[in-house]
Design a protein around this motif. Structure first.
Motif, mmCIF file in Angstrom:
data_model
loop_
_atom_site.group_PDB
_atom_site.id
_atom_site.type_symbol
_atom_site.label_atom_id
_atom_site.label_comp_id
_atom_site.label_asym_id
_atom_site.label_seq_id
_atom_site.Cartn_x
_atom_site.Cartn_y
_atom_site.Cartn_z
ATOM 1 N N ASN B 127 -3.745 -22.265 11.139
ATOM 2 C CA ASN B 127 -3.120 -21.120 11.783
ATOM 3 C C ASN B 127 -3.891 -19.828 11.495
ATOM 4 O OD1 ASN B 127 -1.304 -18.714 11.811
ATOM 5 N ND2 ASN B 127 0.184 -20.159 12.636
ATOM 6 N N ASN B 156 2.379 -26.883 13.409
ATOM 7 C CA ASN B 156 3.253 -25.818 13.936
ATOM 8 C C ASN B 156 3.916 -26.271 15.234
ATOM 9 O OD1 ASN B 156 1.068 -22.964 13.112
ATOM 10 N ND2 ASN B 156 2.217 -24.335 11.804
ATOM 11 N N SER B 161 7.400 -24.226 14.615
ATOM 12 C CA SER B 161 7.624 -23.339 13.479
ATOM 13 C C SER B 161 7.661 -21.865 13.858
ATOM 14 C CB SER B 161 6.582 -23.602 12.396
ATOM 15 O OG SER B 161 5.299 -23.495 12.923
ATOM 16 N N THR B 172 6.756 -20.520 17.831
ATOM 17 C CA THR B 172 5.592 -21.261 18.328
ATOM 18 C C THR B 172 5.792 -21.761 19.757
ATOM 19 O OG1 THR B 172 4.961 -21.970 16.094
ATOM 20 C CG2 THR B 172 4.145 -23.300 17.926
#
Lengths: 468, 468
Positions: B127, B156, B161, B172
């Motif tokens: 990320n 994610n 998330s 997300t």
């Protein structure tokens, strides 16, 4: 394939069906007069076949909807859910012998909560009614399809509809937090949440959004709201070529600006608007771009965007001084579809969305297609999203012109796919584009979508013949 | 229920499996040393059983993933997809005899396009790596889970998330436009689009987001980006009661403000932070609220929010003057989980999200639960979203304390549901909450979710034992 019972002995079967429906619905909620039921056959799409409904029902409660679906399941009768029938893909068109399930009488706003920033509504609430109601509390429900004064929230959810606001605020899907859905067999399902976040299990809420009534009947929705932004200030820019206007769109988006709308009208559309109204648009305009900002201080963005338009070759840049002037600048855009309809009597509105970097290629291609078929095709576009509405003008009484219109409509979708785009940015598939869905999502995609449909509607009674 | 072949004759079966995998994967991508494979058994959740993987594979290409899934389908071996294993629900925990499919080696950023505002990435991209790469181009990928320096985009997507940014920028799910997914049988599916809008067919993209690896293996994602906002300016406010802090949250949201973060720490958390670091937080603080704005001119919002905090009873309001001071104010928040871990050695982090209007009730209820079980439970919350992380501190070597920890964890979820919330705002269901999923979505919901699972994974080999 589901067959309605009407195929065997139409009158008898219809009588049975009506009787069963009346067991759980008041008499005024069950319409059987063929002249009246026929008026529920169509939405606003051209070239989409529609059948004759056996009956139209207008339930007012969740229980009544459940009764309709239980009856339909028992008798194996197809059900076509409808909102205000402003759709442009035939998704709400009746099939022969179906129950038309109109949700327009379920039109209550059940709750508006400014702390949780949500509204809870029934599906028949008109978009504009909700927008105004939340506006009075300083809140904002962004999705604004052109038909917002007529269309219903249920219809918006069914087609995942968009509008002018999407470039900043996104589409309907992003505002649907939770749903109550009556399933094909009459059971009630609650999906999602009334909280800001939530990831418990598969996202069933999102699965229903854009499913065009093929998975269940939405009877209640929890919608996310935003705070009302300041009134937007609009800038208009004229260009000597459509390519230059598209270049300006790319520069604006690449420059990190977040316009509250970014709309484009091509020369055909500008001319059509000039023909029906005196908007003061120069006849020499090859493309008109409208950008707006709704930040507390829009001046810096408007100035920067004006400069970017000039750098891209704008021949004139006109920033509005206030909200009233902004509204005037938007008038031409709002008149576009009416103006294009006036050209040959009927229009077919494409809904191709391409990466915005390919916008110029799309508009150029549409011009080629219009030349080839000797048709007038005006392009209005939510340019900031790359979402274009090439609008094919034709005389529906002229068979050859109608054929060319349909061909050019399809060629525009093919062009959209070729440019890495989609056949529908916000209008849905319905009947009109169902052959094209397979071309976009491929055989594996279709197989899985059919599998999902089967889970929710094993008898295939929900809006059959749409999407696939 | 799927049985791995290892149940019959473990070594023989594992040998067959490894041999088959090696036919389509390089030797270094297939790990069979039990000491090494055992290190892939768990994510970061407490109280979640994990089995011993038969093999760990680390593919680098889509074709290699397809080979793994074809092999798994043929041999009926369960597959557990993994990212960085920072998950908090056991969703990435191995099952006995499974193939652990680690996507960490598929870590290329394939494209960043500033005009279309998209990035195309492989699932193993960290990320923070993506966030920094797009930041260099003036772009912003908002989702920022606490583990953002370690966690992968694929993870994610699997857990949908969130993070601190969500109150303004969403989770997300809102940034995933399209996916390439390897299905259980090895076929490749492309979903969604790379355009800003698109509604062609059911929203399969969104179905995969948050599906915890149970429907397919994401091998490529098209992500939406935003322009980089100005650096945020933070305000800290101290309160003499948690209720007053929650009241301030409601006033801020009702007042139409759009903070870029709005975080709350309760007294237990403040005390825990004070115990491990000298952050200058008064010991008398019952609740600390952090609000931030990242608009071009955050001063008016900060002033208004400061006044709202005071009206709600804040004992002290400290606005930062610049980015450095803002970062200092956030340090206490960033240290929270580490500090709570230090209390008794281990924590169990709840993830209950309630309507923000019920936030005070939740915090009060958590205090009651902590008292009842004689445990330390600190609450840190993405307060603007109503998403709380009541963090149960316990000594895992003490059986009774561990039992009480698990009970209080469950009681907090029950309380969340009672308050109209969800058992998981952003961490997912995994193993930890699978009994609770049914309580939240009900039997009809579970039946339909299982039906969808069956469409995508008829043999049940994808991450079995999770979610349901």
């Amino acid at each position: 394939m589901i067959m309605s019972r009407t195929e065997a002995a139409p009158d008898q079967a219809r009588g049975d069906l009506t009787e069963r429906l009346l067991a759980g619905l008041p008499a005024e909620a069950v319409l059987t007069d063929p002249d009246i039921t026929a008026s529920y056959a169509n939405d606003m799409a051209s070239f989409c076949p529609a059948g004759a409904p056996a009956v139209v029902v207008l339930p007012r409660t969740v229980e009544e909807v459940q009764h309709v679906m239980r009856t339909a399941t028992e008798l194996r009768v197809p059900v076509v859910p409808q909102g205000a029938r402003t759709g442009l893909s035939g998704g709400a068109n009746a099939s022969d012998g179906c129950i038309v399930l109109s949700l327009t009488k379920m039109d209550r706003i059940l709750e508006i909560n400014p702390v949780d920033r949500i509204a809870v509504v029934e599906p028949g609430v008109i978009n504009a009614t909700l927008s105004r109601a939340v506006g009075e509390l300083g809140l904002y429900y962004p999705p604004d399809p052109s038909s917002w004064e007529m269309c219903t929230i249920g219809g918006n959810i069914g087609t995942a509809s968009g509008g002018l606001c999407c470039v900043k605020y996104g589409v309907t899907a992003e505002y649907v937090l939770g749903l109550d859905v009556v399933l094909a067999d009459g059971r009630l399902l609650s999906t999602g949440r009334r909280t800001a976040k939530g990831v418990a299990g598969y996202d069933m809420t999102r699965l229903f959004v854009g499913s065009e009534g093929s998975l269940g009947i939405v009877v209640r929705a929890v919608l996310a709201l935003k705070p009302q932004p300041p009134q937007q200030l609009v800038l208009a820019a004229e260009f000597a070529t459509a390519g230059a206007a598209c270049d300006a769109v790319c520069r604006i988006m690449e420059g990190g600006h977040v316009p509250s709308l970014l709309e484009l009208m091509d020369r055909t559309t500008v001319k059509a608007v000039n023909d029906i109204a005196n908007m003061g648009l120069p006849e020499t305009t090859e493309a008109l771009l409208l950008a707006a900002f709704d930040t507390p201080d829009p001046a810096p963005d408007l100035a920067a965007v004006g400069a970017l338009c000039e750098a891209a070759g704008a021949t004139q840049v006109v920033p509005a001084d206030d909200a009233a002037e902004s509204e005037l600048l938007l008038q031409a855009r709002r008149l576009s579809l009416t103006a294009l309809e006036a050209v040959r009597g009927v229009t077919m509105i494409d809904d191709v969305c391409v990466p915005r970097s390919r916008l110029a290629d799309l508009i150029e291609g549409v011009e080629r297609i219009a030349d080839k078929h000797q048709l007038t095709i005006g392009v209005v576009a939510h340019a900031g999203d790359g979402n274009t509405h090439p609008t094919v003008c034709f005389d529906a009484t002229d068979a050859d012109e109608s054929r060319r219109a349909r061909e050019s409509f399809d060629e525009i979708m093919a062009l959209g796919l070729e440019l890495g785009g989609t056949i529908t940015g916000e209008h849905g598939v319905g009947v009109l584009k169902k052959e094209w869905l397979a071309r976009e999502i491929g055989p594996v995609g279709i197989e899985l979508q059919r599998g999902v449909k089967q889970v929710f509607d094993p008898l295939g009674i929900l809006n059959p013949g749409k999407l696939f």
